[in-house]
Design a protein around this motif. Structure first.
Motif, mmCIF file in Angstrom:
data_model
loop_
_atom_site.group_PDB
_atom_site.id
_atom_site.type_symbol
_atom_site.label_atom_id
_atom_site.label_comp_id
_atom_site.label_asym_id
_atom_site.label_seq_id
_atom_site.Cartn_x
_atom_site.Cartn_y
_atom_site.Cartn_z
ATOM 1 N N PRO A 170 -4.350 -0.679 0.753
ATOM 2 C CA PRO A 170 -3.061 0.212 0.076
ATOM 3 C C PRO A 170 -2.723 -1.154 -0.888
ATOM 4 O O PRO A 170 -2.018 -0.843 -2.088
ATOM 5 N N THR A 171 -2.330 -2.141 -0.268
ATOM 6 C CA THR A 171 -1.637 -3.247 -1.087
ATOM 7 C C THR A 171 -2.453 -3.648 -1.987
ATOM 8 O O THR A 171 -1.689 -3.865 -3.110
ATOM 9 N N LEU A 172 -3.565 -3.813 -1.985
ATOM 10 C CA LEU A 172 -4.526 -4.382 -3.242
ATOM 11 C C LEU A 172 -4.326 -3.156 -4.189
ATOM 12 O O LEU A 172 -4.693 -3.524 -5.375
ATOM 13 N N THR A 176 -3.324 -3.720 -8.118
ATOM 14 C CA THR A 176 -4.442 -3.303 -9.154
ATOM 15 C C THR A 176 -3.704 -2.554 -10.239
ATOM 16 O O THR A 176 -3.741 -2.716 -11.338
ATOM 17 N N ASN A 177 -3.029 -1.457 -9.589
ATOM 18 C CA ASN A 177 -2.057 -0.498 -10.574
ATOM 19 C C ASN A 177 -1.259 -1.436 -11.355
ATOM 20 O O ASN A 177 -1.015 -0.918 -12.618
ATOM 21 N N ARG A 178 -0.509 -2.180 -10.826
ATOM 22 C CA ARG A 178 0.650 -3.169 -11.489
ATOM 23 C C ARG A 178 0.019 -3.930 -12.519
ATOM 24 O O ARG A 178 0.488 -3.998 -13.667
ATOM 25 N N ILE A 179 -1.112 -4.471 -12.353
ATOM 26 C CA ILE A 179 -1.830 -5.371 -13.119
ATOM 27 C C ILE A 179 -2.381 -4.478 -14.548
ATOM 28 O O ILE A 179 -2.291 -4.801 -15.519
ATOM 29 N N ILE A 180 -2.789 -3.378 -14.052
ATOM 30 C CA ILE A 180 -3.388 -2.562 -15.184
ATOM 31 C C ILE A 180 -2.318 -1.997 -16.148
ATOM 32 O O ILE A 180 -2.172 -1.932 -17.268
ATOM 33 N N ALA A 181 -1.198 -1.681 -15.523
ATOM 34 C CA ALA A 181 0.188 -1.281 -16.318
ATOM 35 C C ALA A 181 0.534 -2.300 -16.971
ATOM 36 O O ALA A 181 0.927 -2.292 -18.278
ATOM 37 N N ALA A 182 0.386 -3.692 -16.618
ATOM 38 C CA ALA A 182 0.883 -4.865 -17.163
ATOM 39 C C ALA A 182 0.040 -5.288 -18.466
ATOM 40 O O ALA A 182 0.580 -5.388 -19.547
ATOM 41 N N GLN A 183 -1.218 -4.873 -18.132
ATOM 42 C CA GLN A 183 -2.289 -5.190 -19.496
ATOM 43 C C GLN A 183 -2.309 -4.198 -20.470
ATOM 44 O O GLN A 183 -2.258 -4.504 -21.624
ATOM 45 N N PRO A 208 -6.746 -11.842 -12.119
ATOM 46 C CA PRO A 208 -5.334 -11.909 -11.403
ATOM 47 C C PRO A 208 -5.304 -11.260 -10.214
ATOM 48 O O PRO A 208 -4.458 -11.738 -9.223
ATOM 49 N N LEU A 209 -6.024 -10.228 -9.978
ATOM 50 C CA LEU A 209 -6.328 -9.487 -8.471
ATOM 51 C C LEU A 209 -6.813 -10.464 -7.557
ATOM 52 O O LEU A 209 -6.452 -10.422 -6.595
ATOM 53 N N LEU A 210 -7.776 -11.231 -7.878
ATOM 54 C CA LEU A 210 -8.448 -12.250 -7.134
ATOM 55 C C LEU A 210 -7.572 -13.319 -6.599
ATOM 56 O O LEU A 210 -7.373 -13.647 -5.727
ATOM 57 N N ILE A 211 -6.809 -13.693 -7.762
ATOM 58 C CA ILE A 211 -5.712 -15.041 -7.463
ATOM 59 C C ILE A 211 -4.825 -14.593 -6.403
ATOM 60 O O ILE A 211 -4.246 -15.013 -5.524
ATOM 61 N N SER A 212 -4.237 -13.075 -6.731
ATOM 62 C CA SER A 212 -3.224 -12.283 -5.820
ATOM 63 C C SER A 212 -3.630 -12.409 -4.418
ATOM 64 O O SER A 212 -3.046 -12.570 -3.407
ATOM 65 N N ALA A 213 -4.922 -11.793 -4.117
ATOM 66 C CA ALA A 213 -5.550 -11.668 -2.871
ATOM 67 C C ALA A 213 -5.680 -12.855 -2.171
ATOM 68 O O ALA A 213 -5.393 -13.173 -1.085
#
Length: 282
Positions: A170-172, A176-183, A208-213
């Motif tokens: 759920p965290t990822l 992902t939703n936050r990154i999509i919204a930002a993009q 960015p998702l990989l870096i965050s993970a």
């Protein structure tokens, strides 16, 4: 975009299924999977479907959440259905002989069985994760795998890895939703263009998702080191897993399920002689 993903998400409620021991749920899941894969008739599959509906009702989880879990495998379902429909042979041809693509009655039956099995498999897994917290789920797995400790298998470490993986799904998804919204706020377009352009558009999400993970994994490792985590050595549990009367009822129900499926497989031809060839998979 990923709000419909239900796997790994816990739905808090007070229900018969929520109160079951996690080991009972895992064994019931295995029994259900065995039942849907040994079912050779539609009546056996119908019995599995009825039990799944009863389990969803007893769990008091939204039926829509369980159905949305199927969305993640729609592409796989479509591709495998087409392949089996057109390339699975049989004896009763439904299309003209001169057609390049031939469809048999057996291929349709096999495809329908495949669809039912995949959907039931995903839905029952969704019920398990919706009604069991990741901690209890991994505690149940660790308890069931206890005999492997005799051969020095790292049971606790494996359970810990699975717990962390389920916890971070759920965290990822939220990340992902936050990154999509930002993009999208920066003008990115993920919905138009051909398949190549859409794949390229996913790259600004994955990096960015990989870096965050990786950052979250490093922070978790530092936190575990700071708390002197040492694996399973001399560890105790705050909550002990115990079997109750509900677990006995669940075991009996799934034993009846497997028995019923086997009986349908053996006696379907005698019970339904006229329609046997239509309800049995070849």
């Amino acid at each position: 975009m990923l709000n419909d993903v239900t796997f790994g998400q816990y739905y808090p409620a007070k229900s018969f299924v929520h109160s079951l021991d996690p080991r009972t749920k895992l064994l019931a899941l295995i029994a259900f999977i065995v039942a849907i894969f040994i079912a050779d008739t539609f009546y056996g599959m119908l019995l599995c479907l009825i039990l799944l509906i009863v389990a969803i009702a007893a769990a008091r989880v939204p039926f829509g959440s369980v159905l949305r879990s199927v969305k993640g495998i729609i592409v796989i379902v479509i591709i495998t259905s087409i392949l089996n429909l057109f390339f699975h042979g049989g004896e009763h041809l439904l299309t003209p002989e001169n057609w390049v693509i031939k469809i048999y009655r057996e291929s349709i039956v096999f495809t329908v069985f495949l669809l039912l099995r995949l959907m039931l498999l995903v839905m029952v897994s969704a019920v398990l994760t919706l009604t069991t917290t990741p901690v209890r789920l991994t505690d149940g797995m660790e308890s069931l795998m206890t005999p492997l400790k005799w051969i020095k298998f790292p049971v606790h470490e494996l359970a810990l890895v699975m717990s962390i993986a389920l916890r971070f799904i759920p965290t990822l998804i939220d990340e992902t939703n936050r990154i999509i919204a930002a993009q999208k706020a920066r003008g990115a377009d993920f919905e138009s263009g051909n398949i190549i352009k859409r794949i390229k558009a996913v790259v600004p999400i994955l990096i960015p998702l990989l870096i965050s993970a990786l950052r979250r994994a490093e922070e978790l490792g530092d936190a575990m080191d700071a708390r002197c985590y040492s694996g399973s050595k001399n560890r105790t549990k705050y909550k002990k897993l115990t079997f109750g009367w509900r677990d006995l009822v669940a075991v009996i129900v799934f034993a009846v399920l497997i028995t019923g499926v086997v009986l349908f497989n053996v006696y379907a031809q005698q019970i339904f002689p006229q329609i046997y060839e239509y309800i049995v998979i070849k």
